[in-house]
Design a protein around this motif. Structure first.
Motif, PDB file in Angstrom:
ATOM      1  N   GLY A   1       0.806  -1.211   0.000  1.00 23.35           N
ATOM      2  CA  GLY A   1       0.000   0.000   0.000  1.00 23.35           C
ATOM      3  C   GLY A   1       0.835   1.253   0.000  1.00 23.35           C
ATOM      4  O   GLY A   1       1.985   1.233  -0.415  1.00 23.35           O
ATOM      5  N   GLY A   2       0.233   2.327   0.568  1.00 22.08           N
ATOM      6  CA  GLY A   2      -0.903   2.344   1.465  1.00 22.08           C
ATOM      7  C   GLY A   2      -0.747   1.405   2.661  1.00 22.08           C
ATOM      8  O   GLY A   2       0.332   1.002   3.043  1.00 22.08           O
ATOM      9  N   THR A   3      -1.880   1.071   3.196  1.00 20.09           N
ATOM     10  CA  THR A   3      -1.937   0.235   4.401  1.00 20.09           C
ATOM     11  C   THR A   3      -2.942  -0.893   4.196  1.00 20.09           C
ATOM     12  O   THR A   3      -4.151  -0.682   4.402  1.00 20.09           O
ATOM     13  CB  THR A   3      -2.367   1.094   5.619  1.00 20.09           C
ATOM     14  N   PRO A   4      -2.481  -2.075   3.809  1.00 18.97           N
ATOM     15  CA  PRO A   4      -3.435  -3.184   3.636  1.00 18.97           C
ATOM     16  C   PRO A   4      -4.243  -3.463   4.900  1.00 18.97           C
ATOM     17  O   PRO A   4      -5.423  -3.812   4.820  1.00 18.97           O
ATOM     18  CB  PRO A   4      -2.533  -4.363   3.277  1.00 18.97           C
ATOM     19  N   THR A   5      -3.614  -3.270   6.073  1.00 19.85           N
ATOM     20  CA  THR A   5      -4.349  -3.566   7.307  1.00 19.85           C
ATOM     21  C   THR A   5      -5.257  -2.397   7.722  1.00 19.85           C
ATOM     22  O   THR A   5      -5.825  -2.422   8.814  1.00 19.85           O
ATOM     23  CB  THR A   5      -3.379  -3.934   8.447  1.00 19.85           C
TER      24      THR A   5
ATOM     25  N   ILE B   1       2.037  -9.759   3.514  1.00 23.62           N
ATOM     26  CA  ILE B   1       1.226  -8.552   3.685  1.00 23.62           C
ATOM     27  C   ILE B   1       2.018  -7.523   4.497  1.00 23.62           C
ATOM     28  O   ILE B   1       2.726  -7.882   5.441  1.00 23.62           O
ATOM     29  CB  ILE B   1      -0.135  -8.892   4.361  1.00 23.62           C
ATOM     30  N   GLU B   2       1.910  -6.260   4.053  1.00 29.93           N
ATOM     31  CA  GLU B   2       2.540  -5.172   4.797  1.00 29.93           C
ATOM     32  C   GLU B   2       1.602  -4.752   5.924  1.00 29.93           C
ATOM     33  O   GLU B   2       0.410  -4.539   5.689  1.00 29.93           O
ATOM     34  CB  GLU B   2       2.787  -3.977   3.866  1.00 29.93           C
ATOM     35  N   VAL B   3       2.166  -4.632   7.114  1.00 28.84           N
ATOM     36  CA  VAL B   3       1.340  -4.364   8.292  1.00 28.84           C
ATOM     37  C   VAL B   3       1.800  -3.067   8.965  1.00 28.84           C
ATOM     38  O   VAL B   3       2.984  -2.897   9.246  1.00 28.84           O
ATOM     39  CB  VAL B   3       1.452  -5.544   9.290  1.00 28.84           C
ATOM     40  N   ASP B   4       0.852  -2.197   9.207  1.00 27.85           N
ATOM     41  CA  ASP B   4       1.135  -1.010  10.010  1.00 27.85           C
ATOM     42  C   ASP B   4       0.800  -1.401  11.453  1.00 27.85           C
ATOM     43  O   ASP B   4      -0.369  -1.682  11.764  1.00 27.85           O
ATOM     44  CB  ASP B   4       0.238   0.144   9.525  1.00 27.85           C
ATOM     45  N   PRO B   5       1.804  -1.416  12.340  1.00 27.77           N
ATOM     46  CA  PRO B   5       1.548  -1.886  13.721  1.00 27.77           C
ATOM     47  C   PRO B   5       0.410  -1.146  14.405  1.00 27.77           C
ATOM     48  O   PRO B   5      -0.224  -1.679  15.318  1.00 27.77           O
ATOM     49  CB  PRO B   5       2.877  -1.624  14.441  1.00 27.77           C
ATOM     50  N   ARG B   6       0.135   0.086  13.973  1.00 30.84           N
ATOM     51  CA  ARG B   6      -0.920   0.879  14.628  1.00 30.84           C
ATOM     52  C   ARG B   6      -2.313   0.353  14.309  1.00 30.84           C
ATOM     53  O   ARG B   6      -3.295   0.802  14.893  1.00 30.84           O
ATOM     54  CB  ARG B   6      -0.818   2.344  14.190  1.00 30.84           C
ATOM     55  N   THR B   7      -2.410  -0.567  13.364  1.00 32.54           N
ATOM     56  CA  THR B   7      -3.736  -1.008  12.926  1.00 32.54           C
ATOM     57  C   THR B   7      -4.034  -2.452  13.328  1.00 32.54           C
ATOM     58  O   THR B   7      -5.019  -3.026  12.856  1.00 32.54           O
ATOM     59  CB  THR B   7      -3.829  -0.950  11.396  1.00 32.54           C
TER      60      THR B   7
ATOM     61  N   VAL C   1       4.895 -11.718   6.923  1.00 30.19           N
ATOM     62  CA  VAL C   1       4.338 -10.465   7.404  1.00 30.19           C
ATOM     63  C   VAL C   1       5.476  -9.455   7.547  1.00 30.19           C
ATOM     64  O   VAL C   1       6.576  -9.812   7.964  1.00 30.19           O
ATOM     65  CB  VAL C   1       3.556 -10.745   8.709  1.00 30.19           C
ATOM     66  N   SER C   2       5.202  -8.230   7.099  1.00 35.66           N
ATOM     67  CA  SER C   2       6.248  -7.210   7.123  1.00 35.66           C
ATOM     68  C   SER C   2       5.730  -5.996   7.893  1.00 35.66           C
ATOM     69  O   SER C   2       4.711  -5.401   7.519  1.00 35.66           O
ATOM     70  CB  SER C   2       6.591  -6.825   5.679  1.00 35.66           C
ATOM     71  N   PHE C   3       6.410  -5.651   8.987  1.00 38.93           N
ATOM     72  CA  PHE C   3       5.943  -4.566   9.850  1.00 38.93           C
ATOM     73  C   PHE C   3       6.660  -3.258   9.525  1.00 38.93           C
ATOM     74  O   PHE C   3       7.901  -3.224   9.470  1.00 38.93           O
ATOM     75  CB  PHE C   3       6.220  -4.904  11.325  1.00 38.93           C
ATOM     76  N   GLY C   4       5.896  -2.204   9.342  1.00 35.92           N
ATOM     77  CA  GLY C   4       6.481  -0.877   9.124  1.00 35.92           C
ATOM     78  C   GLY C   4       6.854  -0.267  10.458  1.00 35.92           C
ATOM     79  O   GLY C   4       6.065   0.448  11.062  1.00 35.92           O
ATOM     80  N   ILE C   5       8.050  -0.575  10.927  1.00 37.63           N
ATOM     81  CA  ILE C   5       8.495  -0.043  12.226  1.00 37.63           C
ATOM     82  C   ILE C   5       9.083   1.358  12.022  1.00 37.63           C
ATOM     83  O   ILE C   5       8.750   2.288  12.720  1.00 37.63           O
ATOM     84  CB  ILE C   5       9.573  -0.972  12.851  1.00 37.63           C
ATOM     85  N   GLN C   6       9.988   1.492  11.096  1.00 34.20           N
ATOM     86  CA  GLN C   6      10.664   2.743  10.677  1.00 34.20           C
ATOM     87  C   GLN C   6      11.536   3.336  11.784  1.00 34.20           C
ATOM     88  O   GLN C   6      12.731   3.355  11.675  1.00 34.20           O
ATOM     89  CB  GLN C   6       9.660   3.800  10.156  1.00 34.20           C
TER      90      GLN C   6
END
Ligand code: SF4
Length: 461
Positions: A114-118, A148-154, A171-176
Motif C-alpha cells: 500500500g498504502g496500508t493493507p491492514t 502482507i505489509e502491516v502497520d503496527p498501529r492497525t 508479514v512485514s511490519f512498518g516499524i521505521q
C-alpha cells in the motif's frame, strides 16, 4: 562487514541513482501500452507449454494519516464509503484479470502492499482473499510466499492470527523508527512496546517470515537514538530486516515539505547510521541480502540468496524467480513476459475504467531484446555477489565481453577503487561493491547516460 568498507569510498560514490526495482526504471514507462496490448501478452504467456507461474500484487492505497517521509501512492482518508467503492471495483478487477489467466498457472507469490493493507477490516480482507481464490489458483503449499505489509498501529495479536488463517505466511511490519521525537517529526507516532510485541507475536503464531522495515536518515535521528532502535530490533530477533535510506525529494512528494532539511541528519551522520546498522546486524547473525535487506538462518530470503534464486521486483527482494507478475489496484505495475503495464494512478479514472469492464492500464513499456539482456545483468548484480559472463552469454547468445565492452570500460574505475574484482569469466562484488550495488549496476544501464542521474533518483546511501 563494515570494517571492510572505507567510509571515504562510500562518500565518494554516494550520488543519486536508480534503485533498479525494474529495468528500465518506471520513469521510462510511456502511454500507449493499452489493455489490448496487455491482454495479448497474457494470452501469449498462457500458451507457454510449461505453465508460467504467477506472482500477484494487490495495492490497497488507504492510510489514516500521512507519514511525512512517504513516497507511495496512497489516499489519506477516514471516509468508509470511499474505501468500499474502491474495494468493489478491486473485486471486479480481480475477476477481469482472473478470467484471462489459465487455471493451470499457480500463484506462488502474493503480496498485499500500500498504502496500508491492514487499514481494511478482517471481514474486508477475508472477502478479498475469497475473491482471489475464486479468480486464480492459489498455491496451498508451505512453499508459497503470501505476504502482507502491516502497520503496527492497525493491528493486534488476534488480527495477526486472522491473517495467518487467511493464508498469509509472511508479514512485514512498518516499524521505521521507535524514538518519540523522530516519530513526531515524521507524523508516525506508534507505541514501541506494541510494535516490538507484534514481532514476537508473529513469530509465536508461526509466520514463516517476519520482517521489520526500518529507515535511516529520518529527521531527528541521532547516533544514540538509532543505536537504541537497532538494539531493540535485534532484541526482537525478526527473521528479516529491511533498512531503507530516507530519500528527501520534496519537489516530488509534497508531504516531505513538512520536514525541514535542517532536521535531517548531516550526510556524515547518515552514513554513520547506515554503517552502524550494517555492523550490528552482520555481527548478530544476519547476512546482508542485496543492497538493503538482512536475513538470518531460517528465513527463506537467506535460503534463496544461498540458492541463487533471489529476485528483484517492485516490492524489493523476493524468493521466486521467473514468474509473471499480475498487479491489481491503483498504480500497480504488472510484468508479463517482456511487457510492463501500469494501472492509472488516478482514483476516479480507476473506478470509471473498471465500471466500464476495462482494465485501467494507462502506461507501460515493452522491453527490447537489448533491455532484456541488460535487465538480466542488472538483476544479477542487484541480487548476487558475482556475475558470470559465460552464463549470461549462453542465456542470451551473446559474447558478453564484446557486447558490454563500453560498460566494462566504465567499470574500470570501480575495479581500481576496489568495488569489484574482474576476471576473464566474470565479476565479483567486494564488500564495498555489495553496499554500492546501484553503482556497479549503472554502467550496464543504457538509459542512464542519456537521462543523467540528478533530480530523479534518491542518493545511494
Ligand atoms: S508510510 Fe505507509 S502508512 Fe505512512 S503514509 Fe505511506 S503508505 Fe501510508
Amino acid at each position: 562487514m563494515s570494517t571492510l568498507i572505507d567510509p571515504e569510498l562510500i562518500r565518494r560514490y554516494d550520488l543519486p541513482g536508480p534503485r533498479y526495482t525494474s529495468y528500465p526504471t518506471a520513469r521510462h514507462f510511456q502511454p500507449g501500452i493499452t489493455e489490448a496490448i496487455y491482454r495479448e501478452a497474457v494470452m501469449a504467456s498462457n500458451e507457454d507449454p510449461i505453465p508460467v507461474d504467477l506472482s500477484l500484487y494487490i495495492h490497497i492505497p488507504f492510510c489514516h494519516r500521512p507519514c511525512f517521509y512517504c513516497g507511495c501512492t496512497r489516499i489519506i482518508t477516514r471516509h468508509a464509503p470511499r474505501v468500499t467503492r474502491y474495494l468493489e471495483q478491486l473485486h471486479r478487477e480481480i475477476a477481469l484479470q482472473g478470467a484471462g489467466i489459465d487455471g493451470d498457472r499457480i500463484v506462488r507469490q502474493l503480496h498485499l502492499g500500500g498504502g496500508t493493507p491492514t487499514y481494511l477490516s478482517d471481514a474486508e480482507l477475508e472477502s478479498l482473499m475469497l475473491a482471489l481464490r475464486r479468480a486464480f489458483t492459489l498455491d496451498p503449499g508451505p512453499e508459497r510466499e503470501f505476504g502482507i505489509e502491516v502497520d503496527p498501529r492497525t493491528i493486534d495479536r488476534s488480527r495477526l492470527a486472522h491473517l495467518l488463517a487467511l493464508g498469509f505466511n509472511r508479514v512485514s511490519f512498518g516499524i521505521q523508527d521507535l524514538d518519540p521525537l523522530v516519530q513526531r517529526a515524521i507524523n508516525r507516532v506508534q507505541d514501541p512496546e506494541h510494535a516490538l510485541a507484534l514481532l514476537q507475536d508473529a513469530k509465536d503464531l508461526g509466520f514463516a517470515s517476519v520482517n521489520a522495515d526500518l529507515i535511516y536518515g529520518l529527521p531527528g535521528q541521532t547516533r544514540e537514538s538509532f543505536q537504541t532502535l537497532i538494539e531493540a530490533i535485534l532484541g526482537a530477533h525478526p527473521g528479516r530486516i529491511a533498512l531503507y535510506g530516507y530519500a528527501h525529494l520534496p519537489e516530488q512528494f509534497p508531504f516531505q515539505r513538512q520536514i525541514p532539511s535542517a532536521w535531517l541528519p548531516e550526510p556524515a551522520i547518515r552514513l554513520e547510521l547506515f554503517l552502524t546498522a550494517l555492523e550490528r546486524f552482520t555481527t548478530s547473525g544476519y547476512r546482508l541480502i542485496g543492497m538493503d535487506h538482512f536475513a538470518r538462518d531460517g528465513d527463506p530470503l537467506l535460503d534463496a540468496a544461498r540458492a541463487g534464486s533471489l529476485q528483484r521486483n517492485f516490492q524489493g527482494y523476493s524468493t521466486y524467480a521467473g514468474l509473471d507478475s499480475i498487479a491489481l489496484g491503483l498504480s500497480a505495475i504488472s510484468r508479463v513476459g517482456s511487457l510492463y503495464a501500469q494501472n492509472t494512478k488516478d482514483e476516479d479514472d480507476y473506478l470509471a475504467s473498471i465500471r466500464a469492464e476495462r482494465l485501467p492500464i494507462r502506461m507501460g513499456y515493452r522491453l527490447t531484446a537489448d533491455d532484456v539482456i541488460r535487465a538480466d545483468v542488472i538483476e544479477r548484480i542487484m541480487c548476487h555477489e558475482a556475475l558470470d559472463f559465460d552464463a549470461i552469454g549462453k542465456r542470451h547468445r551473446i559474447r558478453f565481453q564484446e557486447y558490454f565492452a563500453p560498460a566494462l570500460v566504465r567499470l574500470k574505475t570501480l575495479e581500481d577503487d576496489g568495488l569489484v574484482e574482474r576476471s576473464s569469466h566474470g565479476l565479483l562484488l567486494r564488500p564495498a561493491g555489495r553496499i554500492l550495488r546501484r553503482v556497479v549496476a549503472a554502467p550496464f544501464d543504457a538509459y542512464l547516460p542519456r537521462e543523467g542521474r540528478h533530480g530523479h533518483y534518491s542518493r545511494i546511501i
